[in-house]
Design a protein around this motif. Sequence first.
Motif, mmCIF file in Angstrom:
data_model
loop_
_atom_site.group_PDB
_atom_site.id
_atom_site.type_symbol
_atom_site.label_atom_id
_atom_site.label_comp_id
_atom_site.label_asym_id
_atom_site.label_seq_id
_atom_site.Cartn_x
_atom_site.Cartn_y
_atom_site.Cartn_z
ATOM 1 N N MET A 68 -4.087 2.460 -4.745
ATOM 2 C CA MET A 68 -3.486 1.698 -3.926
ATOM 3 C C MET A 68 -2.500 1.640 -4.561
ATOM 4 S SD MET A 68 -6.496 -1.446 -2.806
ATOM 5 C CE MET A 68 -4.892 -2.839 -3.744
ATOM 6 N N ALA A 69 -2.599 1.924 -5.967
ATOM 7 C CA ALA A 69 -1.408 1.457 -7.080
ATOM 8 C C ALA A 69 -0.636 2.780 -6.821
ATOM 9 C CB ALA A 69 -1.544 1.360 -8.665
ATOM 10 N N LEU A 70 -1.062 4.765 -6.297
ATOM 11 C CA LEU A 70 -0.749 5.371 -5.638
ATOM 12 C C LEU A 70 0.170 5.429 -4.478
ATOM 13 C CD1 LEU A 70 -3.129 8.174 -7.331
ATOM 14 C CD2 LEU A 70 -0.948 7.243 -8.549
ATOM 15 N N HIS A 71 -0.560 5.311 -3.937
ATOM 16 C CA HIS A 71 0.388 4.643 -2.996
ATOM 17 C C HIS A 71 1.321 4.088 -2.864
ATOM 18 C CE1 HIS A 71 0.630 4.232 1.917
ATOM 19 N NE2 HIS A 71 0.979 2.780 1.089
ATOM 20 N N GLY A 82 0.772 9.221 -14.249
ATOM 21 C CA GLY A 82 -0.354 8.286 -15.191
ATOM 22 C C GLY A 82 -1.415 9.385 -15.512
ATOM 23 N N ASP A 83 -2.409 9.170 -15.891
ATOM 24 C CA ASP A 83 -3.578 10.172 -15.817
ATOM 25 C C ASP A 83 -4.623 9.022 -15.168
ATOM 26 O OD1 ASP A 83 -2.932 11.606 -17.714
ATOM 27 O OD2 ASP A 83 -3.867 10.701 -19.267
ATOM 28 N N ASP A 84 -5.377 9.321 -14.441
ATOM 29 C CA ASP A 84 -6.759 8.987 -13.722
ATOM 30 C C ASP A 84 -7.262 7.680 -14.906
ATOM 31 O OD1 ASP A 84 -6.059 10.364 -11.576
ATOM 32 O OD2 ASP A 84 -7.531 11.172 -11.027
ATOM 33 N N PRO A 85 -7.636 7.398 -13.890
ATOM 34 C CA PRO A 85 -8.713 6.358 -14.668
ATOM 35 C C PRO A 85 -9.906 6.283 -15.449
ATOM 36 C CG PRO A 85 -8.892 4.861 -12.638
ATOM 37 C CD PRO A 85 -8.040 6.388 -12.747
ATOM 38 N N GLN A 108 -0.531 -6.352 -8.379
ATOM 39 C CA GLN A 108 0.064 -7.071 -8.294
ATOM 40 C C GLN A 108 1.463 -7.402 -9.211
ATOM 41 O OE1 GLN A 108 -1.588 -10.969 -8.019
ATOM 42 N NE2 GLN A 108 -2.292 -10.360 -5.862
ATOM 43 N N GLU A 109 2.058 -7.324 -10.244
ATOM 44 C CA GLU A 109 2.605 -7.268 -10.481
ATOM 45 C C GLU A 109 3.596 -5.642 -10.163
ATOM 46 O OE1 GLU A 109 2.145 -7.450 -14.500
ATOM 47 O OE2 GLU A 109 1.260 -9.235 -14.858
ATOM 48 N N LEU A 110 2.730 -4.778 -10.306
ATOM 49 C CA LEU A 110 3.853 -3.455 -9.500
ATOM 50 C C LEU A 110 4.052 -3.339 -8.298
ATOM 51 C CD1 LEU A 110 3.946 -0.151 -10.245
ATOM 52 C CD2 LEU A 110 1.837 -0.709 -8.744
ATOM 53 N N VAL A 111 3.462 -4.400 -7.251
ATOM 54 C CA VAL A 111 3.798 -4.144 -6.051
ATOM 55 C C VAL A 111 5.056 -4.928 -6.132
ATOM 56 C CG1 VAL A 111 3.557 -5.026 -4.121
ATOM 57 C CG2 VAL A 111 1.018 -3.757 -5.073
ATOM 58 N N GLN A 112 5.161 -5.926 -6.992
ATOM 59 C CA GLN A 112 5.751 -6.683 -6.708
ATOM 60 C C GLN A 112 7.983 -5.904 -7.335
ATOM 61 O OE1 GLN A 112 6.960 -9.828 -4.980
ATOM 62 N NE2 GLN A 112 4.890 -9.530 -4.126
ATOM 63 N N ALA A 113 7.124 -4.990 -8.750
ATOM 64 C CA ALA A 113 8.419 -4.585 -8.844
ATOM 65 C C ALA A 113 8.708 -3.511 -8.798
ATOM 66 C CB ALA A 113 7.628 -3.390 -10.600
#
Length: 134
Positions: A68-71, A82-85, A108-113
Amino acid sequence: MTDDGATAAMRYKEIIALSRGSAENLREWEVARAEALEAEIEEAQGAIEAATERETRAAERASRWWRMALHNIQGLPWLPPGDDPHAISTARPAYLERYLEEVKPSYQELVQAVLGLGWRAKRAASKQQPPPPA
């Protein structure tokens, strides 16, 4: 036989009886200990299975959040993903749920950013998408 001989024979019989009793007690203790160890082994195997299952679920959740973050950042070519978890051996197993709870606010911070980038993010995303067919 003298009185000393009778006493020695009786003492000998008493010692033999005590040693037989001790041997039986030892066998009983060994059987009980073996049963206790088998129960402990079964309990440990159950704990290992439960921990393996928790680890698998945690890895699946982490991968889902990662995708979801990559998307969310796919339209930002200047931001390397970055690297996969992956599992970290120094992490404390007792804190697994706490670690997983920290992922959602971070996401959520990432999405807001990304949303805060506004037109920059949209512009970068539109450059990567082909124009609509005419």
